[in-house]
Structures are given as structure tokens and as C-alpha cells.
Design an enzyme around this catalytic site. Sequence first.
Site, short mmCIF file in Angstrom:
data_model
loop_
_atom_site.label_atom_id
_atom_site.label_comp_id
_atom_site.label_asym_id
_atom_site.label_seq_id
_atom_site.Cartn_x
_atom_site.Cartn_y
_atom_site.Cartn_z
N ASP A 16 0.82 -1.22 0.00
CA ASP A 16 0.00 0.00 0.00
C ASP A 16 0.85 1.27 0.00
OD1 ASP A 16 -2.30 1.49 0.01
OD2 ASP A 16 -2.61 1.36 2.18
N ARG A 20 0.28 7.79 -2.46
CA ARG A 20 0.78 8.83 -1.53
C ARG A 20 2.27 9.06 -1.70
NH1 ARG A 20 -1.39 6.04 3.48
NH2 ARG A 20 -1.91 4.51 1.89
N TRP A 21 3.00 7.97 -1.95
CA TRP A 21 4.45 8.09 -2.15
C TRP A 21 4.73 9.06 -3.29
CZ3 TRP A 21 7.87 7.25 -6.14
CH2 TRP A 21 9.23 7.14 -5.80
N HIS A 33 3.07 3.72 -8.67
CA HIS A 33 2.83 2.32 -9.10
C HIS A 33 4.04 1.79 -9.87
CE1 HIS A 33 -1.15 2.46 -7.59
NE2 HIS A 33 -1.64 3.26 -8.51
N LEU A 127 9.52 -21.38 -4.31
CA LEU A 127 8.62 -20.40 -3.69
C LEU A 127 7.29 -20.35 -4.42
CD1 LEU A 127 8.43 -17.93 -1.62
CD2 LEU A 127 8.97 -16.54 -3.61
C1 FPP Z 1 -1.80 0.51 -3.28
O1 FPP Z 1 -1.34 1.82 -3.36
C2 FPP Z 1 -1.31 -0.26 -4.38
C3 FPP Z 1 -2.08 -0.76 -5.38
C4 FPP Z 1 -3.55 -0.58 -5.46
C5 FPP Z 1 -1.49 -1.49 -6.50
C6 FPP Z 1 -0.27 -2.31 -6.18
C7 FPP Z 1 0.42 -2.49 -7.45
C8 FPP Z 1 1.75 -2.52 -7.64
C9 FPP Z 1 2.73 -2.54 -6.54
C10 FPP Z 1 2.32 -2.53 -9.01
C11 FPP Z 1 1.73 -3.42 -10.07
C12 FPP Z 1 1.59 -4.83 -9.73
C13 FPP Z 1 2.25 -5.87 -10.25
C14 FPP Z 1 1.78 -7.21 -9.83
C15 FPP Z 1 3.42 -5.81 -11.11
P1 FPP Z 1 -2.41 2.99 -3.50
O2 FPP Z 1 -2.45 3.43 -4.90
O3 FPP Z 1 -3.72 2.56 -2.94
O4 FPP Z 1 -1.73 4.08 -2.60
P2 FPP Z 1 -2.48 5.21 -1.76
O5 FPP Z 1 -3.21 4.48 -0.67
O6 FPP Z 1 -1.36 6.06 -1.28
O7 FPP Z 1 -3.41 5.90 -2.69
#
Ligand code: FPP
Length: 254
Positions: A16, A20-21, A33, A127
Site C-alpha cells: 500500500d 501517496r508516495w 505504481h 517459492l
Molecule cells: C496501493 O497503493 C497499491 C495498489 C492498489 C497497486 C499495487 C500495485 C503494484 C505494486 C504494481 C503493479 C503490480 C504488479 C503485480 C506488477 P495505492 O495506490 O492505494 O496508494 P495510496 O493508498 O497512497 O493511494
Amino acid sequence: MKNVTKTPAHVAIIMDGNGRWAQRRHHPRIFGHIRGASRIRDIVLEADRLGVKALTLYAFSTENWERPEAEKSVLWKLLIKFLKREEAELARNGVRLRMIGDIDRLDSKVREVLDPVVSRLSENTGLQLTFAVSYGARQEILLAAKAYARDCLEKRLCPDSLSEEGFSKYLANGDLGPLADVDLVIRTSGEFRISNFLLWQSAYAEYIFLEKCWPDFLPVDLRNAVESYLKRDRRFGGVTLPPLRSAPKEETSA
Ligand code: FPP
């Protein structure tokens, strides 16, 4: 009751805080992302090195379908890119790739890449890497309940014989057998929520919530989380008795 003495067999991560990052750095959310996706490879390899047997990564929840089309499209592109770029490395390390969630909702263009990669890695015995995509635990439990009910109606099973172990087999990761239950859940980004993730399988998991966002999560953070897990006392509802010691003199000499 079981004191923790060994590496968690199944680690599950809620990746997560990508948005925000990026926003804190005045970048568009998708930048987070992109950076987040680039972290996955090293975490998978580190998990393997640490002796973790199953790693489940929450990549896209059923609720994430509500996000803007442009953001979703970037996520699917990142998934495709990850698969194309990392398949050889995953294969070299004997990683088996699995998906849980309603992947039938994914665009056919994504499935055209995803399905063959999953199939090619399916016989690997190292794994067990699972991406939870279009995943929600409540939906998963409902689907399992429906499948179980169907088996009862068709007389393959009877309702009274339902056990926790038997029901687990109907869940999306039931094929992991003894590895299906999660030992350690890690969530990044300072949120203290489970967000519909592996609700059944995490019933007795240990939880670690980290302030840092997913794009900042490094192999050393996984190592630290495992070390912190190793210091925990997993009682599974039981008690931990103090070590036995000889009774003081006055108690025994009466
Ligand atoms: C949450 O951050 C993250 C996600 C909804 C997507 C996670 C996806 C990846 C790490 C990259 C793509 C995946 C693969 C499998 C290669 P958020 O956007 O909800 O962050 P926020 O809470 O700060 O808005």
C-alpha cells in the site's frame, strides 16, 4: 500453542501507499505504481533467500475496480511488463506463479500474457508466489461456500462433515495445502487495516504495519519483519507457561 522458532512459511503483503508516495514527491500517482512494481522482484528473491515458502502479494482488490480507467490501465501494463521481464528469473529460481481473485474480469490482452506465463511456471516447486488480483476475501469465502453447497446438493458431501480443513480446500489458495494459512501479514503505508485480504487464512497470522510506503520497501525491511516475527510468541489462543524451575525450599520442606 507454538512459539515462533522458524521463518514464517507464508508471508502476505499488502503493498500500500504507491499513490501517496508519488503525491508527496509532486508526481502523478502512477509514478508510485511504477516504482512499486519495480520493487517486487527483489522482495520475491529475498523472501526465497530467507526460506519463505509462500509469498502472497495484494496487487489489486475488488474495490480497486472503482479507480480511474487511466490508473487501472497503468496497473495492467505494469503487470504485463513484470511478467515479461521477470519470467526467466522466476523460472531460474524455481518460483511457481499463481493468481487468486476474479481474473476473468481482466482484459483479454492481459490474460493473453498472464495465462501462458502462469502455465509455464505452474510445475515449479520452489517459492509459491501468488498475486491477489481482482481479489476480495469475502467474495472468496462466498464462492467457497457456494461450491461446498453445490457439492452437498449433489450428494458428494454432507453439511455435517464440514470442517475447517475441509472448507479451506474450497478457498482460492486451497491448493497450497499446509501452506495456505498465512503466518505473517505485512502492510506498508501506515494504515492499520486488513482491507478484505485473506481473512480466513490470516486468522492466526502475526501482523506488522510499517509507516513506509510500498515504493520504499526494501529487502532489508522484509528481513527486519521476519526477525520481528521470530521474536513473537504465537499462542494460537493457548497460554505460554513460564519455564519450569525447582520449587523454593519452604514449599517443599513442610
Ligand atoms: C496501493 O497503493 C497499491 C495498489 C492498489 C497497486 C499495487 C500495485 C503494484 C505494486 C504494481 C503493479 C503490480 C504488479 C503485480 C506488477 P495505492 O495506490 O492505494 O496508494 P495510496 O493508498 O497512497 O493511494
